[in-house]
Design an enzyme around this catalytic site. Structure first.
Site, PDB file in Angstrom:
ATOM      1  N   ARG A  54       0.830  -1.209   0.000  1.00  0.00           N
ATOM      2  CA  ARG A  54       0.000   0.000   0.000  1.00  0.00           C
ATOM      3  C   ARG A  54       0.865   1.258   0.000  1.00  0.00           C
ATOM      4  O   ARG A  54       0.606   2.196  -0.750  1.00  0.00           O
ATOM      5  CB  ARG A  54      -0.948   0.013   1.205  1.00  0.00           C
ATOM      6  CG  ARG A  54      -2.035  -1.057   1.113  1.00  0.00           C
ATOM      7  CD  ARG A  54      -2.865  -1.094   2.372  1.00  0.00           C
ATOM      8  NE  ARG A  54      -2.002  -1.406   3.514  1.00  0.00           N
ATOM      9  CZ  ARG A  54      -2.287  -1.118   4.776  1.00  0.00           C
ATOM     10  NH1 ARG A  54      -3.407  -0.511   5.083  1.00  0.00           N
ATOM     11  NH2 ARG A  54      -1.453  -1.450   5.746  1.00  0.00           N
ATOM     12  N   ASN A  72      -5.944  -2.876   1.842  1.00  0.00           N
ATOM     13  CA  ASN A  72      -5.877  -4.328   1.955  1.00  0.00           C
ATOM     14  C   ASN A  72      -7.293  -4.876   1.990  1.00  0.00           C
ATOM     15  O   ASN A  72      -8.227  -4.169   2.389  1.00  0.00           O
ATOM     16  CB  ASN A  72      -5.178  -4.736   3.250  1.00  0.00           C
ATOM     17  CG  ASN A  72      -3.677  -4.593   3.177  1.00  0.00           C
ATOM     18  OD1 ASN A  72      -3.089  -4.563   2.108  1.00  0.00           O
ATOM     19  ND2 ASN A  72      -3.043  -4.486   4.333  1.00  0.00           N
TER      20      ASN A  72
END
Length: 139
Positions: A54, A72
């Site tokens: 990320r 996620n």
């Protein structure tokens, strides 16, 4: 009766006026074509959690000028949405499919809901967290 133009002048006028006439008949470009913004959703599969995917996705998006978000999922994937110019978006898609975070192992990336948009729905690129029913957050 209209005066006759010499052939060379008539041909020059046609060369200049014909493209203008074609543009007028085609109408103005719509905002999507004028701005050239592309939007899409994505999901990346493989070893993409607990490898700074990320964080690296945000860094890549910021570097390329892409806006949107990444998060996620409970299925051990990373998903998000992105928007930018065609060139920015293509570079970002390629990064998601082939590079990713240095420690990631990307099996595949799926892109969906791809479309031209009139305006960018995002102001920046951000990392999102999942809010669980009990009010806590799952990273």
């Amino acid at each position: 009766r209209a005066p006759k133009l010499p052939a060379a002048m008539a041909q020059q006028a046609l060369v200049v006026l014909l493209p203008m006439f074609v543009l007028l008949m085609a109408g103005p470009l719509d905002d999507q074509e004028a701005k050239g913004l592309k939007y899409f959703k994505y999901e990346v599969f493989g070893k993409v959690q607990r490898v700074f995917m990320r964080k690296c996705t945000k860094e890549a998006a910021d570097k390329l000028g892409v806006t949107g978000w990444v998060m996620n999922t409970e299925n051990k994937t990373v998903k998000g949405e992105a928007c930018g110019t065609e060139e920015e978006v293509e570079s970002f898609r390629k990064w998601l499919e082939t590079e990713g975070a240095p420690k990631a192992k990307i099996d595949k990336a799926i892109f969906s809901d791809e479309k031209c948009v009139q305006s960018n729905p995002f102001k920046k690129f951000e990392i999102r967290k999942v809010k669980l029913p009990n009010g806590s957050y799952w990273a």
